[in-house]
Design an enzyme around this catalytic site. Structure first.
Site, mmCIF file in Angstrom:
data_model
loop_
_atom_site.group_PDB
_atom_site.id
_atom_site.type_symbol
_atom_site.label_atom_id
_atom_site.label_comp_id
_atom_site.label_asym_id
_atom_site.label_seq_id
_atom_site.Cartn_x
_atom_site.Cartn_y
_atom_site.Cartn_z
ATOM 1 N N ARG A 181 0.870 -1.184 0.000
ATOM 2 C CA ARG A 181 0.000 0.000 0.000
ATOM 3 C C ARG A 181 0.903 1.229 0.000
ATOM 4 O O ARG A 181 1.497 1.579 1.007
ATOM 5 C CB ARG A 181 -0.921 -0.018 1.213
ATOM 6 C CG ARG A 181 -1.622 1.302 1.461
ATOM 7 C CD ARG A 181 -2.723 1.206 2.487
ATOM 8 N NE ARG A 181 -2.334 0.654 3.766
ATOM 9 C CZ ARG A 181 -1.698 1.330 4.727
ATOM 10 N NH1 ARG A 181 -1.320 2.575 4.521
ATOM 11 N NH2 ARG A 181 -1.415 0.750 5.885
ATOM 12 N N HIS A 194 -3.710 4.129 4.743
ATOM 13 C CA HIS A 194 -4.783 3.137 4.863
ATOM 14 C C HIS A 194 -6.105 3.761 4.448
ATOM 15 O O HIS A 194 -6.854 3.205 3.647
ATOM 16 C CB HIS A 194 -4.864 2.631 6.297
ATOM 17 C CG HIS A 194 -6.037 1.758 6.566
ATOM 18 N ND1 HIS A 194 -6.148 0.478 6.065
ATOM 19 C CD2 HIS A 194 -7.170 1.984 7.272
ATOM 20 C CE1 HIS A 194 -7.285 -0.048 6.452
ATOM 21 N NE2 HIS A 194 -7.938 0.844 7.179
ATOM 22 N N TYR A 196 4.318 5.188 11.261
ATOM 23 C CA TYR A 196 4.635 3.788 11.537
ATOM 24 C C TYR A 196 5.502 3.101 10.486
ATOM 25 O O TYR A 196 5.810 1.914 10.622
ATOM 26 C CB TYR A 196 3.349 2.976 11.757
ATOM 27 C CG TYR A 196 2.323 3.067 10.639
ATOM 28 C CD1 TYR A 196 2.426 2.274 9.505
ATOM 29 C CD2 TYR A 196 1.237 3.944 10.730
ATOM 30 C CE1 TYR A 196 1.494 2.350 8.486
ATOM 31 C CE2 TYR A 196 0.288 4.022 9.727
ATOM 32 C CZ TYR A 196 0.418 3.223 8.602
ATOM 33 O OH TYR A 196 -0.511 3.308 7.597
#
Length: 395
Positions: free
Chosen positions: A267, A271, A280
């Site tokens: 990805r 998200h 992160y």
């Protein structure tokens, strides 16, 4: 887990070259017959999917959408998979399968009604053989397994008629494999030999949690644990995704049961538009995967094989620009549905309880008395809900 040591079906290298050699010959045969116009079609749908993605993200940032789930980086997995579908096959997406819906022909504006909050779905699933977006993580796996069992019982599997035999595909991410619904779907599909393909797009991040926090083994082995044929493919390789899905669909339609495919991808964006991936993961990791961009990979192949030229690219850019303009203009004009529409989409035919609920709601909206009539005709518990509503709450 030593991802570099996990068996991976790859037919197109990150440098845009076809994989040769003795291995995977059966899969290479499946793509050998793809004509240049089919490859160009894949490339076109991948480019338009990304433009749709960019425009939708911008619309959300401008306050025109409540939320949006980008698919940047996953175009090859989705488009390659969708190109293997037959018209009669039925798909159950999550909330990120924009490439699948692009191939299925769902209007781009209709795809954004859900994210704008103007409709519960946005399109008629029976028109495209594509269910609406599913937000409840993993629930579409159960829906797909159940639908596939229905297809099986309707005699639409194993007839030998290519226009009749039907398969089902459901899409979910790596994080969804931790959900009970996905595992229950695998159980039902396996024991019933249902004609369904479980297509897991492992983009390596379940929101902010890496796959290493989800499993100690490669995800495709989840399918093997249920007795389902399973494999991992390079999710940035549109040809591998096409070939693997084609094989799985043929097995399903012939009565051979389900398949689990793990498309190992990345990805590239957030998200959802409420997420900040910089919190992160590192920019170094993101840069590595930008060099594996699935669209660039296919473009290089097409250029090397003389299948596209400057004129084609210019026409495609113009088409993408027109798509962007249409999305911006029409999305801003989308108006919310009427409040009573929710009563119209519960059942296919009129239902007495739903009709009573609607009558109560319409009276409530009109400021008419509701407690006496509703308490005598509605199901148990409805009268107390009326009292809550009259005290300023919501029913």
């Amino acid at each position: 887990m030593g991802e570099d040591k996990v068996p991976l079906l790859q037919l197109l290298t990150p440098e845009g070259a076809r994989v040769t050699g003795r291995g995977n010959s059966a899969y290479r045969k499946r793509i050998a017959g793809l004509k240049p116009e089919q490859l160009r079609g894949m490339y076109r749908d991948m480019v338009l999917t990304r433009r749709f993605d960019d425009e939708a993200t911008s619309l959300q940032r401008q306050g025109e959408l409540g939320l949006y789930a980008p698919s940047r980086g996953q175009e090859a997995a989705q488009v390659g998979n969708a190109y293997a579908l037959a018209p009669q096959d039925f798909v159950f997406p999550s909330y990120r399968e924009h490439g699948v819906l692009q191939v299925r022909g769902v209007d781009p504006v209709d795809r954004l009604e859900f994210y704008r909050g103007t409709d519960h779905g946005g399109w008629n699933p029976l028109e495209y053989n594509a269910q609406v977006y599913t937000v409840v993580i993993g629930s579409q796996a159960l829906h797909a397994a159940g639908y596939a069992m229905g297809v099986q019982r309707d005699g639409l599997v194993g007839t030998g008629d290519p226009a009749k035999d039907t398969a089902v595909v459901t899409y979910f991410g790596d994080g969804a494999t931790s959900q009970g619904d996905v595992n229950e779907g695998l159980v039902f599909a396996a024991v019933n030999q249902a004609p369904v393909v479980f297509f897991c797009q492992n983009n390596q991040w379940a929101i902010s949690e890496p796959t290493t926090r989800q499993t100690r083994t490669p995800l495709y082995k989840r399918g093997e644990g249920f007795g389902i044929p399973s494999l991992r493919v390079d999710g940035n390789d549109v040809l591998a995704c096409y070939a693997a899905t084609q094989e799985a669909l043929e097995r399903a339609r012939s009565g051979g049961g389900p398949t689990f495919i793990e498309a190992f991808t990345y990805r590239m964006g957030a998200h959802t538009t409420s997420d900040d991936p910089t919190r992160y993961r590192t920019t170094e990791q993101e840069e590595i995967w930008r060099k594996r961009d699935p669209i660039d990979r296919l473009r290089i192949l097409l250029e090397n094989e003389g299948a596209i030229d400057g004129d084609f690219e210019a026409e495609l850019r113009a088409e993408a620009d027109a798509l962007g303009e249409r999305l911006r203009e029409r999305t801003r004009k989308l108006e919310p549905a009427t409040k009573t529409q929710m009563f119209e989409t519960v059942y296919a035919t009129e239902h007495s309880i739903v009709s009573e609920d609607r009558a109560w709601f319409e009276a409530y909206e009109a400021g008419e008395p509701t407690d006496a009539t509703y308490a005598t005709s509605a199901p148990a518990g409805a009268a107390s809900q009326t009292a809550v509503a009259q005290q300023g709450g919501t029913r």
